[in-house]
Enzyme design. Structure first.
Site, short mmCIF file in Angstrom:
data_model
loop_
_atom_site.label_atom_id
_atom_site.label_comp_id
_atom_site.label_asym_id
_atom_site.label_seq_id
_atom_site.Cartn_x
_atom_site.Cartn_y
_atom_site.Cartn_z
CD GLU A 128 9.56 81.41 -44.16
OE1 GLU A 128 8.73 82.03 -43.49
OE2 GLU A 128 10.39 81.96 -44.91
CG ASP A 130 6.39 80.17 -42.24
OD1 ASP A 130 7.59 80.02 -41.97
OD2 ASP A 130 5.98 80.80 -43.24
CD GLU A 132 3.55 83.40 -40.67
OE1 GLU A 132 4.40 84.20 -41.08
OE2 GLU A 132 2.52 83.11 -41.32
#
Length: 320
Positions: A128, A130, A132
């Site tokens: 992953e 990310d 955010e």
């Protein structure tokens, strides 16, 4: 006596004026520091994709809406559900970007995420990368968190947090990811804010398997705002983020070609090739200046400095 009083008042006025001038000059200097250096517009190199053609709605029912002939989408969070889109293809590497406008007002506990993942294919051993965007109890004070892990290394969080140098709720801003076998770079409005180079110390946690691209909004009350201190207040719902200018350029994963060799370039590198091009395998001097600015002026948290969380810091934190 009156003359002396007048003279003293005049002197005090001069001192006050000088103080105000110095204060104004100081504030101006602070504002000047919040302006990033110019950087190469990598987002201008690739076409914008269509939500209708290149993405599928993952969840959210009517909380996910496409408009502008497929060029834009809105995702909303309310008491019933959040919403999200996912790319129809997985990628072996590439350049991935989205322009996002965030919900205004009281947004504690709300998370808008633009990220890459392969949890659908490797649920217990996934990778992953990310972005955010964490809502805040104060209007406009969104916090940007970046994170990455590979081969299921979710227990070793590699989060870094940044203040944004603009109001992310009034207009679109670009959030971009470079991911290839050389490095991972997080960029905001084409300014690099974080670079993770693939080295012997990062290889075990470096994302290496094909990933899809996602854009979601959801309730992260247990952890998002000051460790869960401020949960989502649905009195202010719905919380709506707008998405546009989606870009995905790179090697599309072919299940019949696990090596990814079908995307390799046999001739001289192209500046548009996300793996081999000069704009993507190494940061330029100009981009490095932007990176240094972001990390010295805007970064507010790094896992590499969190000795309370880690008794022993991850190896890449201590490797020069």
């Amino acid at each position: 006596m009156a003359y002396l009083l007048s003279k003293n008042l005049h002197l005090q006025a001069i001192i006050l004026s000088t103080f105000i001038l110095l204060l104004s000059s100081s504030n101006h200097g602070t504002n000047a520091q919040s302006v990033p250096p110019s950087s190469t517009r990598l987002t201008s190199l690739f076409p914008h994709l269509s939500f209708d053609r290149d993405y599928s709605q993952m969840f959210g029912d009517s909380n996910a809406q496409i408009y502008g002939n497929g060029s834009f989408a809105k995702i909303s969070l309310d008491k019933k559900t959040g919403a999200g889109f996912g790319s129809k293809n997985h990628y072996n590497y590439g350049f991935f970007s989205a322009a996002i406008k965030l919900p205004p007002g009281f947004t504690s506990g709300v998370v808008v995420a633009f990220y890459m993942s392969n949890s659908d294919i490797f649920p217990h051993n996934h990778d992953e990368i990310d972005f955010e965007l964490l809502g805040h109890q104060k209007s406009r004070n969104w916090v940007l968190q970046t994170n990455m892990y590979g081969n299921g290394s979710v227990k070793t969080g590699r989060e870094e947090k940044f203040r944004l140098w603009f109001d992310p709720t009034t207009q679109f801003h670009e959030y971009s990811i470079i991911w290839n076998s050389h490095h991972i770079v997080f960029l905001v409005d084409n300014i690099p804010i974080r670079e993770v180079q693939k080295t012997p110390t990062t290889s075990s946690s470096y994302p290496s398997k094909p990933m899809a691209v996602y854009a979601t909004i959801w309730d992260a009350s247990p952890w998002a705002t000051h460790g869960g201190k401020y949960p989502v207040n649905y009195k202010y719902a719905p919380f709506t983020a707008s998405l546009g200018e989606m870009e995905m350029a790179g090697c599309i994963y072919d299940p019949k070609d696990l090596s990814g060799k079908s995307c390799s370039k046999s001739s001289s590198p192209s500046s548009l090739d996300p793996l081999e091009g000069q704009d993507f395998v190494k940061l330029s001097n100009q981009q490095n200046k932007g990176l240094q600015w972001a990390r010295s002026k805007q970064m507010i948290y790094s896992y590499c400095k969190d000795k309370r969380r880690y008794k022993v810091l991850p190896p890449e934190c201590t490797t020069k």
